[in-house]
Design a protein around this motif. Structure first.
Motif, mmCIF file in Angstrom:
data_model
loop_
_atom_site.group_PDB
_atom_site.id
_atom_site.type_symbol
_atom_site.label_atom_id
_atom_site.label_comp_id
_atom_site.label_asym_id
_atom_site.label_seq_id
_atom_site.Cartn_x
_atom_site.Cartn_y
_atom_site.Cartn_z
ATOM 1 N N TRP A 154 0.673 -0.984 -0.219
ATOM 2 C CA TRP A 154 0.031 -0.032 -0.160
ATOM 3 C C TRP A 154 0.846 1.142 -0.578
ATOM 4 C CZ3 TRP A 154 0.136 3.768 4.242
ATOM 5 C CH2 TRP A 154 0.792 3.190 4.538
ATOM 6 N N ARG A 155 1.853 1.192 0.552
ATOM 7 C CA ARG A 155 2.682 2.423 0.772
ATOM 8 C C ARG A 155 3.105 2.634 -0.559
ATOM 9 N NH1 ARG A 155 5.040 -0.038 5.381
ATOM 10 N NH2 ARG A 155 4.071 1.111 6.835
ATOM 11 N N TRP A 156 3.886 2.258 -1.255
ATOM 12 C CA TRP A 156 3.963 2.218 -3.078
ATOM 13 C C TRP A 156 2.872 2.336 -3.769
ATOM 14 C CZ3 TRP A 156 8.897 2.633 -3.552
ATOM 15 C CH2 TRP A 156 9.835 1.510 -3.047
ATOM 16 N N LEU A 157 1.294 1.853 -3.417
ATOM 17 C CA LEU A 157 0.685 2.083 -4.566
ATOM 18 C C LEU A 157 0.211 3.776 -3.813
ATOM 19 C CD1 LEU A 157 -1.711 -0.659 -3.895
ATOM 20 C CD2 LEU A 157 -1.106 0.769 -5.875
ATOM 21 N N LEU A 158 -0.245 4.019 -2.485
ATOM 22 C CA LEU A 158 0.330 5.785 -2.494
ATOM 23 C C LEU A 158 1.128 6.249 -2.765
ATOM 24 C CD1 LEU A 158 -1.194 5.455 1.360
ATOM 25 C CD2 LEU A 158 -2.292 5.698 -0.375
ATOM 26 N N ALA A 159 2.577 5.794 -2.708
ATOM 27 C CA ALA A 159 3.005 6.725 -3.788
ATOM 28 C C ALA A 159 3.196 7.560 -5.565
ATOM 29 C CB ALA A 159 4.526 6.496 -3.303
ATOM 30 N N LEU A 160 2.695 6.043 -5.814
ATOM 31 C CA LEU A 160 2.646 6.264 -6.901
ATOM 32 C C LEU A 160 1.147 7.040 -7.378
ATOM 33 C CD1 LEU A 160 3.184 5.198 -9.955
ATOM 34 C CD2 LEU A 160 1.341 3.308 -9.564
ATOM 35 N N VAL A 161 0.102 7.034 -6.290
ATOM 36 C CA VAL A 161 -1.197 8.214 -6.190
ATOM 37 C C VAL A 161 -0.304 9.716 -5.997
ATOM 38 C CG1 VAL A 161 -2.760 8.912 -4.848
ATOM 39 C CG2 VAL A 161 -2.494 6.723 -5.344
ATOM 40 N N ALA A 162 0.165 9.851 -5.162
ATOM 41 C CA ALA A 162 1.077 10.706 -5.051
ATOM 42 C C ALA A 162 1.584 11.297 -6.188
ATOM 43 C CB ALA A 162 1.991 10.981 -4.335
ATOM 44 N N LEU A 163 2.105 10.456 -7.210
ATOM 45 C CA LEU A 163 3.404 11.290 -8.594
ATOM 46 C C LEU A 163 2.163 11.137 -9.455
ATOM 47 C CD1 LEU A 163 6.429 8.364 -8.661
ATOM 48 C CD2 LEU A 163 6.385 10.898 -7.996
ATOM 49 N N LEU A 164 0.948 10.457 -10.033
ATOM 50 C CA LEU A 164 0.334 10.744 -10.313
ATOM 51 C C LEU A 164 -0.731 12.050 -10.514
ATOM 52 C CD1 LEU A 164 -1.453 7.059 -11.039
ATOM 53 C CD2 LEU A 164 0.015 8.029 -12.617
ATOM 54 N N VAL A 165 -1.109 12.160 -8.899
ATOM 55 C CA VAL A 165 -1.715 13.120 -8.738
ATOM 56 C C VAL A 165 -0.656 15.049 -9.315
ATOM 57 C CG1 VAL A 165 -2.826 15.280 -6.911
ATOM 58 C CG2 VAL A 165 -2.944 12.652 -7.429
ATOM 59 N N LEU A 166 0.575 14.716 -8.764
ATOM 60 C CA LEU A 166 1.680 15.225 -9.587
ATOM 61 C C LEU A 166 1.576 15.869 -10.695
ATOM 62 C CD1 LEU A 166 3.654 17.965 -8.607
ATOM 63 C CD2 LEU A 166 5.319 15.928 -8.540
ATOM 64 N N GLY A 167 1.490 14.210 -11.556
ATOM 65 C CA GLY A 167 1.200 15.091 -13.029
ATOM 66 C C GLY A 167 0.215 15.107 -13.614
ATOM 67 N N GLU A 168 -1.015 15.335 -13.043
ATOM 68 C CA GLU A 168 -2.273 15.823 -12.873
ATOM 69 C C GLU A 168 -2.323 17.596 -13.160
ATOM 70 O OE1 GLU A 168 -6.488 16.977 -12.538
ATOM 71 O OE2 GLU A 168 -4.765 17.291 -11.037
ATOM 72 N N THR A 169 -1.437 17.233 -11.607
ATOM 73 C CA THR A 169 -1.896 18.795 -11.925
ATOM 74 C C THR A 169 -1.197 19.627 -12.883
ATOM 75 O OG1 THR A 169 -2.069 18.445 -9.250
ATOM 76 C CG2 THR A 169 -1.275 20.503 -9.672
ATOM 77 N N LEU A 170 0.403 18.792 -13.066
ATOM 78 C CA LEU A 170 1.193 19.694 -14.196
ATOM 79 C C LEU A 170 0.735 19.877 -15.155
ATOM 80 C CD1 LEU A 170 4.605 17.961 -12.365
ATOM 81 C CD2 LEU A 170 3.616 20.244 -13.040
ATOM 82 N N LEU A 171 -0.153 18.456 -16.150
ATOM 83 C CA LEU A 171 -0.431 18.228 -17.185
ATOM 84 C C LEU A 171 -1.841 19.696 -17.532
ATOM 85 C CD1 LEU A 171 0.152 16.435 -20.028
ATOM 86 C CD2 LEU A 171 -2.270 15.390 -18.841
ATOM 87 N N SER A 172 -2.508 19.395 -16.303
ATOM 88 C CA SER A 172 -3.492 20.671 -16.243
ATOM 89 C C SER A 172 -3.347 22.480 -15.957
ATOM 90 C CB SER A 172 -4.374 20.231 -15.305
ATOM 91 O OG SER A 172 -4.311 20.300 -13.838
#
Lengths: 686, 299
Positions: A647-665
């Motif tokens: 779950w820790r790795w998954l949460l880290a991946l979620v954080a990366l995706l959210v960051l990417g989404e923020t940058l992309l948008s």
């Protein structure tokens, strides 16, 4: 991969949210107020285009982040990885060997040993094996080992015991051993005669899923058996002489034909009678031996029949206490009138089993030595004799009983002592026209047990004069007169009891001695106050024997001659009766006559050799769920953490995706796509 | 054509004035300052009514004959004091509450109405107000004393609700029996044919009609680019759109609508003046004065 919280996966339905936002609600979040749609509605619009996802990368990023978040909260974990390797690896065998009394059958025990050896020999090098012997309890004889010779050697030392059978205890022990085994290639072998009576309590037992339980039936070809199931002894004081008569109950099961057997009664090691009986093929038969002169003191003995294939139940041991009579030390005042205690003494003397022996003694002649043989001390309208001193209190604390009968002499008694938990404030004189009666009686108390269905017998008693008693702290009133004054008071002192009787027990104070309730009341009073409890003739093996508190530094000799010193604590001392025969308790050293003896026999149901179908035996066993009942090695905390840390790795991946989404948008054309400014509607001149 | 100082007519500056009366006076004074003072007021000697003498009245206007008969002082009033009746018909439907320029259409229309009323009052006209909403007309009849009431009503009214301008004008034609000048201020989101018919009914009752078509630059140019849902300000209907794909066709439809409105309303004999909310008010005021002079309403 599995999940600790699989229900959380239901939250994946939330993935529909961004889709709906894109396809349906995207345009509706903040509608743009326009003066009129009359021109726009005239323009043909392709609605499919409006409902098409316009920004696939952004949508996929958001959906992936949400899905990973849900997966993280579902707590994924990796199952044990070495399952396949374990299957290929060494085997572990739990060998459960029944050693109850029924296994001592002539045909059964050798077969059981042979089967056990076969299983041991069937293991390979590196296979582990654990040997558990069980009867009504399980004992790990050899813990997990790969040393087959050690297991064989331990097997040779095992012998059946005079104990009952409980498969449940054996399987619970196996469950624990399986959990400790550290491998998944497990097998539980139960070598038993499958006695039906041992199945009790197995229903609902939970065992790990997938665990192979293999019952190995070694029962005899025929369940035919004859056993001595019980004995009754009746002691008679005579005249002309004290005798004892014995009756034995024999049980025959599944005999192929009627059988003639000889029953022998042995008392104190000497034959006391024999009887030849023709037993039916199935059923019970009572054998009555002739009464014989009762040996002095304690009687121990046994009833034996001709041995059959199961010799363990052909003998039944018993022990009759030395003398079960209750001795009442009646302490009378020095100025007692003649025949003042006549009714009291005569009433107690009536009755047997146990007999009550009254030992009158003047208060001036009472001594502490007289307490040794007494079960009860009755202070007949007299204060505690000084000669008894603190010895009386110690004696009561050790289990003795004191009854203080308060009359005119003690009517003005002001002192309260532990053995006399009341004081008296003078005498109450009732008139013949309005005599006193017992008003409030605690019929639930054991003292008044004979009157629970005949309380009118107590109500009929009339009292002319009685003391005005006041209850000491800690004491309780068991009965009151009709004017509310206490009539019977009780207090516990250590293991013993102290009672105060305000109701006159002689004819001078009322007609109690002349009433039918007098005799049962006095007899019950003596037995209750003395703490008399009938000792059983024998106890089944496996029970715990609580030794008398009066025994100091007890040592117990077992039937096989071995000695055991039970630990003594505030609750006393006790030992577990494991063997069949006579257990003798001594004080400090095994010398002279034992102070107490108890006979032990195997439970009578061990004589019933009727087997149960193995499938029926296992029918009540429930399988634990795969998670709860995993037979794999219990993982360590670090292993658990390693398996569940995804779950820790998954949460880290979620954080990366959210960051990417923020940058992309917020970059490129997405950042510039804005609506034209519209004046707020509340902007007004006025 | 003389021009007024722009500072007094710039909508962006006027929007800062909170008091509608002050605003109207500022507009008119600023506007009039740019004109040559001329006798633009009408003259008339038609007797209108008697009224009781009030201190301050000109003694020359006392009707001595009436005094001889009644022993009381009365003053004679003539039509020349109330040259014409001006009725401002203001569309207060929800579509007016829109604006991408500094002002919404309604605020602009309100300023325009107030300024016209003030100007008319200075001309000696009677002024009245009709609020048109949902097929009804809330009317303050024209009077020389109704200016403040009219300005107050304008100040507290908000643009909301549906619009049915033709029906409202029909209703107004029934109510306003006395011929005068009717100034219709609306965004004219109506069928041009129906609106022209309603204007024609006013004309048939000998009203002089000026239609001010208030247009926001946003609804004219349609500059929107982001995909969004458009909501009709009056009906609440919603339409998800990608406006940049529709802008061209929208602008064509809007221009066609304006052209048809002009042609059909002018055909009734009424004036049609489009006013854009980012433009100064003087265009509208000139149009009004020209129409006022052209009518020659001097009785």
């Amino acid at each position: 991969m599995s999940f600790l919280l699989p229900a959380m996966l239901g939250a994946l339905a939330a993935l529909a949210i961004p889709i709906l936002v894109h396809l349906r609600f995207r345009e509706k979040d903040t509608p743009f107020r326009f003066p009129s749609l009359m021109f726009l509605e005239r323009i043909p619009i392709r609605t499919a285009q409006r409902r098409r996802l316009m920004d696939w990368p952004l949508f996929l990023l958001r959906a992936a982040a949400l899905a990973l978040l849900v997966l993280a909260f579902a707590r994924p974990y990796l199952p044990q990885r070495d399952t396949d390797a374990a299957v290929e690896g060494a085997r572990a065998v739990v060998l459960l060997l029944d050693r109850s009394l029924s296994m001592s059958h002539r045909e059964v025990w050798p077969a059981a040993l042979d089967s056990a050896r076969g299983i041991i020999d069937g293991t390979s090098d590196g296979d582990r094996i654990v040997l558990v012997a069980f009867d009504d309890a399980a004992e790990v004889v050899v813990p997990w080992t790969t040393d087959r010779s050690a297991v064989r050697a331990a097997l040779d030392d095992l012998v059946p015991a005079a104990r009952g059978t409980r498969f449940g205890s054996a399987l619970r022990a196996a469950r624990q051993l399986v959990a400790d085994a550290g491998t998944t290639r497990l097998e539980v072998a139960v070598i038993t005669d499958l006695q039906r009576t041992g199945v009790a309590g197995i229903a609902g037992l939970e065992m790990p899923a997938g665990l192979a339980i293999r019952p190995i039936d070694v029962s005899a070809a025929s369940p035919a058996n004859v056993a001595v199931s019980s004995v009754e002894l009746r002691r008679s004081a005579g005249p002309p002489r004290a005798t004892v008569a014995a009756q034995a109950r024999l049980v025959a099961r599944a005999l192929p034909e009627r059988r003639r057997v000889r029953a022998t009664l042995t008392l104190n090691g000497r034959p006391a009678g024999t009887r030849d009986i023709d037993l039916p093929t199935e059923g019970e038969l009572v054998v009555a031996f002739d009464a014989v002169a009762a040996p002095a003191g304690r009687i121990t003995g046994m009833v034996t029949i001709d041995t059959d294939a199961l010799p363990g139940d052909d003998t039944l041991h018993f022990a009759l206490p030395r003398d079960d009579a209750v001795t009442v030390l009646l302490v009378t005042p020095t100025d007692a009138a003649a025949n003042e205690t006549l009714f009291f003494e005569r009433a107690l003397a009536i009755g047997e089993a146990p007999t009550i022996r009254v030992l009158p003694v003047s208060a001036a002649r009472a001594s502490a030595a007289q307490l040794a043989d007494a079960g009860l001390v009755v202070l007949w309208d007299v204060a505690e004799p000084a000669a008894l001193g603190p010895a009386l209190q110690d004696w009561v604390r050790a289990g003795g009983g004191v009854v203080s009968v308060i009359g005119a002499r003690q009517g003005a008694r002001a002192a309260v002592s532990p053995v006399v938990p009341a004081q008296s404030g003078g005498m109450i004189e009732r008139t013949a026209a309005l005599p006193g009666t017992l008003g409030e009686v605690t019929l639930d108390h054991p003292l008044f047990a004979p009157f629970r269905d005949a309380s009118a017998a107590l109500s009929a008693v009339r009292f002319g004069r009685y003391p005005r008693l006041e209850v000491a702290d800690g004491a309780s009133v068991l009965a009151r007169f009709d004017d509310g004054l206490p009539a019977v008071i009780e207090s516990r002192l250590g293991l013993g009891r102290a009672l105060v009787i305000g109701a006159p027990l002689d004819p001078r104070g009322g007609d109690f001695p002349l009433q039918p309730a007098y005799l049962p009341f006095l007899r019950r009073l003596a037995l209750h106050a003395s703490g008399h409890a009938g000792a059983p003739l024998w106890r089944p093996s496996g029970e715990s024997w609580a030794l008398r508190a009066t025994l100091r530094d007890p040592v117990v000799a077992a039937p096989d001659g071995s000695l055991e010193r039970p630990a003594t604590d505030s609750a006393g001392s006790a030992i577990v009766l494991r063997k069949s025969g006579l257990y003798s308790a001594y004080q400090s050293r095994v010398t002279g006559e034992p102070l107490d003896v108890v006979a032990v026999n195997a439970p009578s149901n061990e004589s019933d050799l009727t087997p149960v179908d193995p499938r029926e035996m296992l029918l009540g066993i429930r399988e634990l769920s795969a998670d709860a009942g995993s037979i794999a090695t219990a993982p360590s905390a670090q292993e658990l953490e390693a398996r569940q840390g995804t779950w820790r790795w998954l949460l880290a991946l979620v954080a990366l995706l959210v960051l990417g989404e923020t940058l992309l948008s917020t970059r490129g054309w997405r950042a510039t796509a804005r609506r034209s400014a519209v004046i707020p509607s509340d902007r007004s001149v006025v | 054509m003389p021009t007024a100082p722009a500072a007094f007519l710039d909508p962006q500056l006027l929007a800062r004035i909170g008091d509608l009366a002050l605003l109207a006076r500022t507009v008119v004074d600023g506007f009039m300052a740019g004109l040559h003072r001329s006798a633009r007021k009408g003259l008339s000697i038609d007797f209108a009514e008697h009224r009781q003498y009030q201190p301050g009245d000109d003694l020359r206007r006392i009707d001595w004959r009436a005094y001889a008969r009644t022993d009381r002082f009365y003053v004679k009033e003539y039509e020349a004091d109330t040259n014409a009746g001006l009725l401002i018909a203001l569309d207060v439907s929800g579509s007016m509450d829109f604006g991408t320029a500094p002002l919404t259409k309604y605020v602009y229309a309100r300023m325009l109405g107030a300024s016209l009323a003030w100007l008319s009052q200075r001309q000696g006209d009677r002024v009245g107000l009709a609020l048109l909403r949902g097929g009804t007309a809330e009317v303050i009849p024209p009077s020389t004393r109704h200016l403040q009431l009219m300005l107050h009503t304008l100040g507290r009214t908000q643009a909301a609700g549906a619009s049915a301008l033709p029906a409202a004008l029909d209703r107004l034609a029934q109510v306003a029996q006395r011929a005068g000048i009717v100034v219709v201020i609306s965004d004219c989101y109506e069928d041009p044919t129906a609106l022209a018919r309603a204007v024609g009914s006013l004309r048939a009752r000998r009203h002089d009609v000026i239609v001010f078509h208030v247009i926001d630059p946003g609804e004219r140019d349609f500059p929107f680019t982001n995909a969004t849902t458009f909501e009709d300000a009056e009906s609440g209907d919603r339409l998800p759109l990608r406006p940049e794909a529709l802008a061209e066709r929208y602008r064509a439809l809007h221009a066609a609508h304006c052209a048809e409105l002009r042609s059909r309303i002018l055909a009734t004999g009424a004036d049609f003046v489009p006013v854009v909310t980012d433009r100064p008010l003087d265009v509208a005021l000139y149009a009004f004065l020209d129409r006022r002079l052209a009518t020659g309403r001097v009785r």
